[in-house]
Design a protein around this motif. Structure first.
Motif, short mmCIF file in Angstrom:
data_model
loop_
_atom_site.label_atom_id
_atom_site.label_comp_id
_atom_site.label_asym_id
_atom_site.label_seq_id
_atom_site.Cartn_x
_atom_site.Cartn_y
_atom_site.Cartn_z
N CYS A 87 50.62 27.22 60.71
CA CYS A 87 49.14 27.76 60.15
C CYS A 87 48.38 26.89 60.35
O CYS A 87 46.89 27.89 60.83
N ARG A 88 47.91 25.78 59.94
CA ARG A 88 47.12 25.08 61.48
C ARG A 88 46.25 25.48 62.52
O ARG A 88 45.63 25.60 62.17
N ASP A 91 44.34 28.18 61.74
CA ASP A 91 43.31 28.36 61.05
C ASP A 91 43.51 29.05 60.28
O ASP A 91 42.88 29.44 59.26
N ASP A 92 44.75 29.39 59.37
CA ASP A 92 45.29 29.88 58.41
C ASP A 92 45.26 28.96 56.89
O ASP A 92 47.01 28.81 56.73
N LEU A 93 44.66 28.32 56.36
CA LEU A 93 45.65 27.94 54.83
C LEU A 93 45.80 28.66 53.82
O LEU A 93 46.92 28.35 53.24
N ALA A 94 45.17 30.26 53.76
CA ALA A 94 45.76 30.48 53.09
C ALA A 94 47.49 31.00 53.00
O ALA A 94 48.15 30.66 51.70
N SER A 95 47.33 30.92 54.27
CA SER A 95 48.94 31.48 54.36
C SER A 95 49.86 30.38 53.77
O SER A 95 50.92 29.98 53.87
#
Lengths: 141, 177
Positions: A87-88, A91-95
């Motif tokens: 996820c990092r 760049d997907d914090l929500a996931s």
């Protein structure tokens, strides 16, 4: 998966001061009448490798997570760590937060699993700056 | 006719432009009836909130305002630089309902039970109306008087005197045993 917890407590390889939750989960997800049974370690390693792909794309992350959540098990912290790092990279914090929510849901009535997983993931969570759903207040409707 | 192979048809379609076929489902669904409820376009990636499939095909908000876009840019940097509110905003951009919200009890059962009682009550009214407006007159053979005369006649006839009806009547004392 969580059957690993039984083995670890028996072998005493890990720290004895930390009390491990005991589970009587059944062995391996697949039952073939022939062919080699995949061990828990092989399963875990396979999934860690999947999420550790350096150029993993968003589709692969979603597919991987949705498939993993479909299995009748709570993923090992090391698999989840690899997923969070994926996820990092994307760049997907929500996931990342969603994954933690899904893990809590997968544990079902076994309320001791999720705190254990969070405890194991704490170094990764702090390093990457991923908040737990509890920290954001979304664990309550 | 037979010369028109699938490939040719495909070619024709692509030349006309597939745009006509991928038009919004609202247009497709409205046969000139006027207002039609918006139907989800299932030909493009969909969003969903599901416990068993945590990551849907697309984020919840696909049209981002400029503040949202700048937050998305910030997301590319270290997440430790984000405030708690920003992290929450990022979550809400991508997802509509949290797991807790998905699992929240709806109270639908109250509607169901209420509906059940309501319709049972309504049925009761229907049955009552029936009693007064549908049923034919009461047969006179069921009147108290008639029944008494019938019982006396049965006893006089000695109906089932050994083990049944008349056997239970005490003929000396003139009463039931």
């Amino acid at each position: 998966m969580f059957r690993a917890a039984l083995r670890l407590s028996v072998s005493g390889a890990r720290s004895l001061t930390r009390s491990r939750p005991q589970y009587t989960a059944s062995v391996a997800a697949r039952s073939y009448s022939h062919g080699k049974q995949e061990t828990d370690e092989e399963f875990d390693a396979r999934w860690v490798t999947y999420f550790s792909k350096p150029d993993i794309d968003a589709w692969e992350l979603r597919k991987g997570m949705n498939t993993l959540i479909g299995y009748d098990l709570v993923p090992e912290p090391k698999i989840l760590e690899a997923a969070l790092r994926a996820c990092r990279r994307l760049d997907d914090l929500a996931s990342a937060i969603r994954i933690l929510e899904a893990v809590k849901d997968k544990a079902g009535p076994h309320k001791e699993i999720y705190p254990y997983v969070i405890q194991e993931l704490q170094p990764t969570l702090s390093e990457l700056g991923i908040p737990t759903p509890e920290e954001l207040g979304i664990d309550k409707a | 006719m037979l010369h028109l192979t699938a490939g040719r048809v495909g070619g024709l379609l692509s030349r006309r432009g597939v745009a006509a076929f991928s038009s919004s489902s609202v247009k497709m669904a409205s046969h000139g009836h006027g207002e039609v409820t918006e139907q989800a376009d299932m030909s493009v990636p969909m969003y969903w909130d599901r416990l068993d499939t945590p990551l849907p095909d697309r984020p919840y908000k696909d049209t981002l305002s400029s503040t949202d876009k700048s937050l998305k840019q910030k997301e590319k940097g270290p997440w430790n630089n984000l405030s708690k509110e920003e992290k929450l905003a990022l979550y809400r951009m991508t997802f509509k309902e949290s797991f807790a919200e998905m699992k929240k009890p709806t109270g639908e059962w109250k509607t169901v039970v209420g509906g059940i009682f309501f319709f049972i009550g309504f049925t009761g009214l229907v049955v009552l109306w029936q009693r007064y407006y549908v049923y034919p007159p009461h047969p006179r053979t069921l009147d108290e008087e008639w029944q008494a005369m019938q019982v006396k006649r049965m006893l006089d006839m000695r109906v089932n005197p050994v083990e049944g009806f008349s056997a239970k009547w005490d003929y000396e004392k003139g009463q039931w045993k």
